[in-house]
Design an enzyme around this catalytic site. Structure first.
Site, PDB file in Angstrom:
ATOM      1  N   LYS A 115      -3.061   0.293  -3.631  1.00  0.00           N
ATOM      2  CA  LYS A 115      -2.586  -1.045  -3.285  1.00  0.00           C
ATOM      3  C   LYS A 115      -2.062  -1.706  -4.555  1.00  0.00           C
ATOM      4  O   LYS A 115      -2.834  -2.004  -5.474  1.00  0.00           O
ATOM      5  CB  LYS A 115      -3.703  -1.890  -2.669  1.00  0.00           C
TER       6      LYS A 115
ATOM      7  N   VAL B 268       0.852  -1.185   0.000  1.00  0.00           N
ATOM      8  CA  VAL B 268       0.000   0.000   0.000  1.00  0.00           C
ATOM      9  C   VAL B 268       0.888   1.236   0.000  1.00  0.00           C
ATOM     10  O   VAL B 268       1.837   1.335   0.793  1.00  0.00           O
ATOM     11  CB  VAL B 268      -0.942   0.014   1.218  1.00  0.00           C
TER      12      VAL B 268
ATOM     13  N   ASP C 199     -11.891 -10.708   5.715  1.00  0.00           N
ATOM     14  CA  ASP C 199     -10.652 -10.533   6.482  1.00  0.00           C
ATOM     15  C   ASP C 199     -10.781  -9.367   7.456  1.00  0.00           C
ATOM     16  O   ASP C 199      -9.853  -8.575   7.612  1.00  0.00           O
ATOM     17  CB  ASP C 199      -9.476 -10.312   5.527  1.00  0.00           C
TER      18      ASP C 199
END
Length: 405
Positions: free
Chosen positions: A36, A22, A125
């Site tokens: 990213k 990132v 996530d």
């Protein structure tokens, strides 16, 4: 020397995760964004890129103050990348815990989860490292990426598709997982924020995963108003967990109106597939998003401008009062000039649709009226000689301040 990736100027590396690095970057209009750049082993998987290109369209429909919106993507280049809103802050995993403003954190995360699920996206996530704390409020990042890139080839190449202790039991066991898995991760993340401990302990990943599947979470120390909700969210059975809507209802969060999809543009994956990517266009004059760097700069500019309106009004009123008896025309000229300058500035702000327009107009009108009133009051209370001394002192001090600044 800064690097360029497409139209974006990369400024500095912010960090690295399982799928990419990132970078802090500037868009063509000079606004800060987060870029990213996918790792080479991820970029080499044409199937994963094609799936990500399809998912990006859905990810772009997620918006709100507690999510870092996906702004752009380019997946048909040598270095595929995603662009999201840059969130200035620290991840929840790096701030002191237990979190003091726990209720605000819980409500913000619930709102983010609802926005993500309403768009049909599964985060997959959610964990403290993917919750940025900006001015005390949470902003969820990286939603949908792990789910989109969860393929055998990518996983085999070493990408981490989750963190034991925050992954739901069905994910660890290889069963089908959906939005209920995000609810589990939501509960585990809040449990960490409330207690400062990992809800399933520490140790080897296999040991933590075993405790997730077979043991109860450690919720000792969680406040009474939150503990029942977290226990429901961390249920082993996905069907027993509440939905994002139900979580918001139990926390008293008013569900936000879904953000309408922005205009569409084309993004191509490495495999040649063409997909429509919804891309929000930022135009000059648009009100910045709350919590963004642009919002902070706008607040700072407005604060400086308000100080100048008040300070210059005080100075003009002092000069006008000193000149009122010997030179009344000069006094009126100073008051009229100040009023004209303030009105002209307000007119420019109105034409440009500047932020804080309503408060700016109130300050301008109050500044004009206050300057005229203060001038009359000073003229009635002090002699011309005294006012001249005050005005001279203020003039010298103002010049000294400007030179030092």
């Amino acid at each position: 020397m800064s690097d360029h990736l497409g139209p974006y100027q990369l400024l500095s590396r912010l960090g690295s995760g399982g799928f990419g690095e990132v970078h802090l970057a500037l868009d063509p209009d000079g606004r800060t964004v987060a870029v990213k750049v996918l790792h080479p082993h991820v970029a080499a998987d044409a199937g994963a890129l094609a799936r990500l290109a399809r998912e990006v369209q859905t990810m772009r429909r997620v918006g709100g103050p507690h999510v870092a919106e996906v702004l752009d993507a380019s997946l048909d280049v040598t270095r595929p990348y995603l662009v999201t809103r840059y969130v200035q802050g620290r991840p929840l995993s790096a701030v002191p815990v237990p979190v003091a403003a726990l209720r605000e954190l819980a409500e913000g995360l619930a709102g983010a989860l609802l926005a993500i699920h309403r768009a049909g996206v599964v985060h997959r996530d959610l964990k403290p490292a993917n919750v940025m704390m900006a001015d005390g409020l949470p902003v969820v990042i990286d939603f949908g990426i792990a789910s989109a890139l969860d393929s055998l080839s990518v996983t085999a190449s070493g990408a981490v598709v989750g963190t034991p202790g925050y992954l739901a039991p069905e994910v660890l066991e290889g069963r089908e997982a959906g939005m209920e898995a995000d609810v589990f991760s939501f509960g585990a993340t809040l449990a960490y924020a409330a207690t400062g401990r990992q809800p399933y302990g520490q140790g080897p990943a296999s040991a933590v995963a075993y405790r997730v599947v077979h043991h109860e979470p450690d919720l000792d120390g969680v406040p009474g108003w939150l503990e029942p909700l977290l226990r429901d969210c961390l249920a082993t059975d996905p069907a027993a967990r509440p939905t994002a809507e139900r979580i918001c209802d139990r926390l008293g969060v008013d569900p936000a109106t879904p953000v309408p999809p922005p205009p569409a543009r084309v993004v191509r994956s490495r495999g040649g597939d063409v997909h429509e990517l919804d891309t929000r266009q930022w135009r000059p004059g648009d009100r910045p998003r709350p919590g963004s760097p642009e919002e902070s700069r706008a607040r700072h500019r407005e604060k400086v401008r308000r100080r100048w309106v008040i300070g210059s009004g005080l100075f003009v009123s002092l000069l006008s009062a000193a000149a009122w008896e010997p030179l009344p025309e000069v006094a009126l000229f100073l008051l009229a000039g100040y009023a004209l300058a303030v009105v002209a500035d307000a007119g420019v702000a109105l034409f440009a649709r500047a932020p804080y327009l309503r408060s700016r107009i109130v300050v301008d009108l109050a500044g004009i009226a206050g300057t005229a009133g203060l001038c009359l009051g000073l003229n009635a209370a002090f002699s011309t000689f005294t006012l001249a001394l005050f005005a001279g002192t203020a003039l010298v001090a103002g010049i000294a301040f400007l030179l030092s600044a």
